[in-house]
Write a protein that holds these residues in place. Structure first.
Motif, PDB file in Angstrom:
ATOM      1  N   GLY A  35       0.704  -1.039   0.226  1.00 23.64           N
ATOM      2  CA  GLY A  35      -0.140  -0.115   0.209  1.00 23.64           C
ATOM      3  C   GLY A  35       0.804   1.712   0.220  1.00 23.64           C
ATOM      4  N   CYS A  36       0.858   2.304  -1.236  1.00 22.27           N
ATOM      5  CA  CYS A  36       1.471   3.014  -1.277  1.00 22.27           C
ATOM      6  C   CYS A  36       0.437   5.082  -1.136  1.00 22.27           C
ATOM      7  N   LEU A  37       1.512   5.500  -0.238  1.00 21.62           N
ATOM      8  CA  LEU A  37       0.866   6.950  -0.142  1.00 21.62           C
ATOM      9  C   LEU A  37       1.294   7.949  -0.656  1.00 21.62           C
ATOM     10  N   TYR A  38       0.939   8.199  -1.889  1.00 20.08           N
ATOM     11  CA  TYR A  38       1.290   9.429  -2.766  1.00 20.08           C
ATOM     12  C   TYR A  38       0.229  10.670  -3.123  1.00 20.08           C
ATOM     13  N   PRO A  39       0.771  11.510  -3.560  1.00 24.78           N
ATOM     14  CA  PRO A  39      -0.561  12.095  -4.120  1.00 24.78           C
ATOM     15  C   PRO A  39      -0.662  13.066  -4.986  1.00 24.78           C
ATOM     16  N   LEU A  40      -2.471  12.073  -5.480  1.00 27.16           N
ATOM     17  CA  LEU A  40      -2.550  11.721  -6.833  1.00 27.16           C
ATOM     18  C   LEU A  40      -3.139  12.665  -7.604  1.00 27.16           C
ATOM     19  N   THR A  74      -1.092  -1.141  -4.332  1.00 29.73           N
ATOM     20  CA  THR A  74      -2.267   0.093  -3.931  1.00 29.73           C
ATOM     21  C   THR A  74      -1.601   1.401  -4.145  1.00 29.73           C
ATOM     22  N   VAL A  75      -2.060   2.274  -4.656  1.00 29.18           N
ATOM     23  CA  VAL A  75      -1.396   3.448  -4.252  1.00 29.18           C
ATOM     24  C   VAL A  75      -2.625   4.676  -3.978  1.00 29.18           C
ATOM     25  N   ALA A  76      -3.075   5.159  -2.751  1.00 29.71           N
ATOM     26  CA  ALA A  76      -3.756   5.877  -2.436  1.00 29.71           C
ATOM     27  C   ALA A  76      -3.957   7.298  -2.808  1.00 29.71           C
ATOM     28  N   ASP A  77      -4.434   8.080  -2.593  1.00 23.13           N
ATOM     29  CA  ASP A  77      -4.565   9.091  -3.018  1.00 23.13           C
ATOM     30  C   ASP A  77      -4.371  10.472  -1.648  1.00 23.13           C
ATOM     31  N   THR A  78      -3.213  10.788  -1.624  1.00 24.81           N
ATOM     32  CA  THR A  78      -2.430  11.163  -0.323  1.00 24.81           C
ATOM     33  C   THR A  78      -3.473  12.768  -0.091  1.00 24.81           C
ATOM     34  N   MET A  79      -3.934  13.577  -1.106  1.00 25.85           N
ATOM     35  CA  MET A  79      -3.669  14.731  -2.041  1.00 25.85           C
ATOM     36  C   MET A  79      -2.774  15.802  -0.931  1.00 25.85           C
ATOM     37  N   ARG A  84      -5.375  12.347   6.219  1.00 26.15           N
ATOM     38  CA  ARG A  84      -6.078  12.238   5.381  1.00 26.15           C
ATOM     39  C   ARG A  84      -5.062  11.037   5.041  1.00 26.15           C
ATOM     40  N   SER A  85      -3.592  11.544   5.264  1.00 23.57           N
ATOM     41  CA  SER A  85      -2.863  10.173   5.458  1.00 23.57           C
ATOM     42  C   SER A  85      -3.017   9.681   6.674  1.00 23.57           C
ATOM     43  N   ARG A  86      -3.022   9.895   7.513  1.00 23.36           N
ATOM     44  CA  ARG A  86      -2.924   8.511   8.737  1.00 23.36           C
ATOM     45  C   ARG A  86      -4.027   7.824   8.129  1.00 23.36           C
ATOM     46  N   GLU A  87      -5.349   8.791   7.740  1.00 24.43           N
ATOM     47  CA  GLU A  87      -6.381   7.628   7.861  1.00 24.43           C
ATOM     48  C   GLU A  87      -6.858   6.678   6.564  1.00 24.43           C
ATOM     49  N   VAL A 104       4.979   8.776   0.311  1.00 23.18           N
ATOM     50  CA  VAL A 104       5.150   9.752   1.523  1.00 23.18           C
ATOM     51  C   VAL A 104       5.574  10.568   0.913  1.00 23.18           C
ATOM     52  N   VAL A 105       5.500  11.174   0.362  1.00 26.34           N
ATOM     53  CA  VAL A 105       6.230  12.356   0.757  1.00 26.34           C
ATOM     54  C   VAL A 105       6.949  13.524   1.393  1.00 26.34           C
ATOM     55  N   ASN A 106       5.893  13.640   1.935  1.00 29.46           N
ATOM     56  CA  ASN A 106       6.089  14.890   3.058  1.00 29.46           C
ATOM     57  C   ASN A 106       6.942  14.142   4.118  1.00 29.46           C
ATOM     58  N   SER A 107       7.970  15.535   4.835  1.00 27.56           N
ATOM     59  CA  SER A 107       8.631  14.606   5.927  1.00 27.56           C
ATOM     60  C   SER A 107       7.649  14.345   7.471  1.00 27.56           C
ATOM     61  N   ASN A 108       6.815  15.189   7.260  1.00 24.35           N
ATOM     62  CA  ASN A 108       6.055  15.454   8.673  1.00 24.35           C
ATOM     63  C   ASN A 108       5.160  13.751   8.883  1.00 24.35           C
ATOM     64  N   ILE A 109       4.853  14.106   7.836  1.00 21.74           N
ATOM     65  CA  ILE A 109       3.903  12.284   6.960  1.00 21.74           C
ATOM     66  C   ILE A 109       4.385  11.148   7.107  1.00 21.74           C
ATOM     67  N   ALA A 110       5.308  11.400   7.089  1.00 15.39           N
ATOM     68  CA  ALA A 110       6.088  10.550   6.969  1.00 15.39           C
ATOM     69  C   ALA A 110       6.390   9.847   8.521  1.00 15.39           C
ATOM     70  N   LEU A 111       6.711  10.723   9.475  1.00 16.09           N
ATOM     71  CA  LEU A 111       7.431  10.921  10.107  1.00 16.09           C
ATOM     72  C   LEU A 111       6.018   9.705  11.162  1.00 16.09           C
ATOM     73  N   GLU A 112       4.605  10.187  10.912  1.00 14.79           N
ATOM     74  CA  GLU A 112       3.499   9.719  11.744  1.00 14.79           C
ATOM     75  C   GLU A 112       3.011   8.437  11.399  1.00 14.79           C
ATOM     76  N   THR A 113       3.279   8.061   9.627  1.00 17.83           N
ATOM     77  CA  THR A 113       2.978   6.835   9.182  1.00 17.83           C
ATOM     78  C   THR A 113       4.036   5.961   9.764  1.00 17.83           C
ATOM     79  N   SER A 114       5.385   6.499  10.291  1.00 14.39           N
ATOM     80  CA  SER A 114       6.407   5.558  10.692  1.00 14.39           C
ATOM     81  C   SER A 114       5.498   4.893  12.048  1.00 14.39           C
ATOM     82  N   LYS A 115       5.062   5.850  12.943  1.00 19.39           N
ATOM     83  CA  LYS A 115       4.397   5.786  13.806  1.00 19.39           C
ATOM     84  C   LYS A 115       3.702   4.211  13.980  1.00 19.39           C
ATOM     85  N   LEU A 116       2.505   4.485  12.937  1.00 17.69           N
ATOM     86  CA  LEU A 116       1.565   3.576  12.355  1.00 17.69           C
ATOM     87  C   LEU A 116       2.298   2.370  12.692  1.00 17.69           C
TER      88      LEU A 116
END
Length: 428
Positions: A35-40, A74-79, A84-87, A104-116
């Motif tokens: 499952g990949c997180l990228y803005p589409l 699966t590449v899901a649209d984080t915008m 939104r990325s967390r969900e 994950v492109v944004n560093s702040n989002i990556a830090l939170e995703t890594s915690k999950l």
């Protein structure tokens, strides 16, 4: 690119359709489900679009290898939005039960995703962000970083500044970058690397602008009022394009040298600026359309262009690296399981288009950080990659084993082949 279907993510978005692209094998038959997180969609949609093209290229290449795993992506649209990325990440982990998170492109989002990922013990292959914290104080066993981070790019930049010190006769630096995780890490790592190398310098100013700032004139005026010998930039993509356009009009580049060692030389910036990009700026990026001059890189860039009708940004090769690393780790794993893949990723060597002759990318087993060559060049006129009219030339390139922060890790872990790779890197 083809929209495959639409998914409604959780109760929170019961009325909101979120685009996703599904590639590769069916879920029931796939050896690995990713499952990949990228803005589409939205202003950052190009990053997700480039990632989708590159992932498809990597999956198609695996079809020619009978020992490769079957993979569903699966590449899901984080915008590009944090909540939104967390969900989406939670949806992937809890409902889809994917084997691997990626992107994950944004560093702040990556830090939170890594915690999950840590909390759920889900393998997360970071591809697109640059914060080094994920392989330092926030490192955990289920995270691996598959693109050069701010620590490496700033370390290579420090080596570059050391190498040209006598030629440029520079003494003073000023910094300007975005006021969030990424922008602060770029400068902190630069200062640490310069100090570690024993470079003599003075800092005149530090400026931090808002992300998405439109008007940089107050910063440019401050730099013009007391110009340093070198302006170090931590901006990227649209922010960097805007800054360079305004700085050029204001005459800043005739008063000081300008360097950006992380993403400034990526194709996005080159293509957006065209003739407005001055010659002689010193830039770098995680991958380049014209370096290294190897058959592998030419084939990668050419195939991407044939599929997309445009040249790839560095985000594309970051995503390409995820599929390549997973397939290589799967083939080398004694047990064909996700845990076997995770263990095989530590210390894994594999080839990517951005690797010059005599070098393979390798994942440091201590930090889970990919080790790659960083190439730094000056902007020169080059019309081969329209709409860009500039590329980088006059290259200097640095093995990761030359960088202070990497040298310590290699000494402690003994990354396989490090000495041989460092000595083999004699041409690009």
């Amino acid at each position: 690119m083809k929209w495959v279907h639409w998914l409604v993510l959780g109760w929170l978005w019961s009325t909101t359709a979120v685009a996703e692209v599904v590639l590769g094998s069916d879920k029931d038959t796939a050896d690995l489900d990713i499952g990949c997180l990228y803005p589409l969609t939205g202003p950052s949609a190009l990053w997700g679009s480039d990632a989708v093209v590159a992932i498809k290229m990597a999956l198609d290449k695996l079809k020619t290898d009978p020992s490769a795993p079957t993979i569903r992506v699966t590449v899901a649209d984080t915008m590009g939005k944090q909540y939104r990325s967390r969900e989406i990440a939670l949806q992937f982990i809890e409902n889809e039960q994917v084997d691997v998170l990626c992107g994950v492109v944004n560093s702040n989002i990556a830090l939170e995703t890594s915690k999950l990922a840590f909390e759920s013990r889900t393998l997360f292959l970071g591809a697109g962000h640059s914060t080094p914290r994920l392989t330092e104080d926030a490192l955990h066993p289920w995270y691996f970083h598959l693109n050069n981070d701010a620590s490496q790019s700033s370390g290579a930049g420090a080596r570059y500044l050391q190498d040209i010190k006598d030629e440029w006769r520079w003494k003073t630096l000023s910094y300007i970058g975005p006021d969030y995780e990424y922008g602060h890490q770029i400068w902190q790592k630069m200062v640490t690397a310069l100090d570690s190398l024993g470079v003599d310098y003075q800092v005149k100013d530090e400026f931090y602008s808002l992300h998405g700032e439109k008007d940089y004139r107050r910063y440019i005026d401050a730099l013009l009022a007391d110009p340093p010998d070198i302006v170090v930039s931590g901006h990227w993509t649209r922010d960097l394009v805007s800054f360079i356009e305004q700085a050029q009009l204001a005459g800043l580049f005739s008063r000081t040298r300008f360097v950006n060692f992380d993403t400034g030389g990526g194709y996005f910036v080159l293509s957006r600026l065209g003739d407005a990009l001055p010659e002689g700026l010193v830039l770098s990026a995680r991958s380049h359309v014209n370096w290294p001059a190897t058959e592998a890189n030419r084939e990668y860039v050419g195939e991407f262009y044939r599929r997309a009708g445009r040249y790839p940004t560095f985000i594309a090769q970051d995503a390409y690296a995820v599929i390549t690393a997973l397939a290589t780790a799967w083939k080398q794993a004694p047990e064909k399981t996700v845990e076997g893949v995770r263990l095989s990723l530590s210390g894994l060597s594999f080839s990517l288009p951005e690797d010059p002759e005599g070098f393979q990318s390798v994942i440091d087993p201590r930090t889970h950080r990919i080790l790659q060559v960083q190439a730094i060049g000056e902007t020169v006129v080059d019309g081969r990659y329209s709409p860009a009219t500039r590329t980088l030339g006059k290259w200097k390139y640095y093995s990761p084993y030359e960088l202070p922060n990497v040298i310590e890790n290699v000494a402690e872990t003994g990354v396989a082949g490090s000495s041989a790779q460092a000595s083999a890197l004699t041409g690009g």
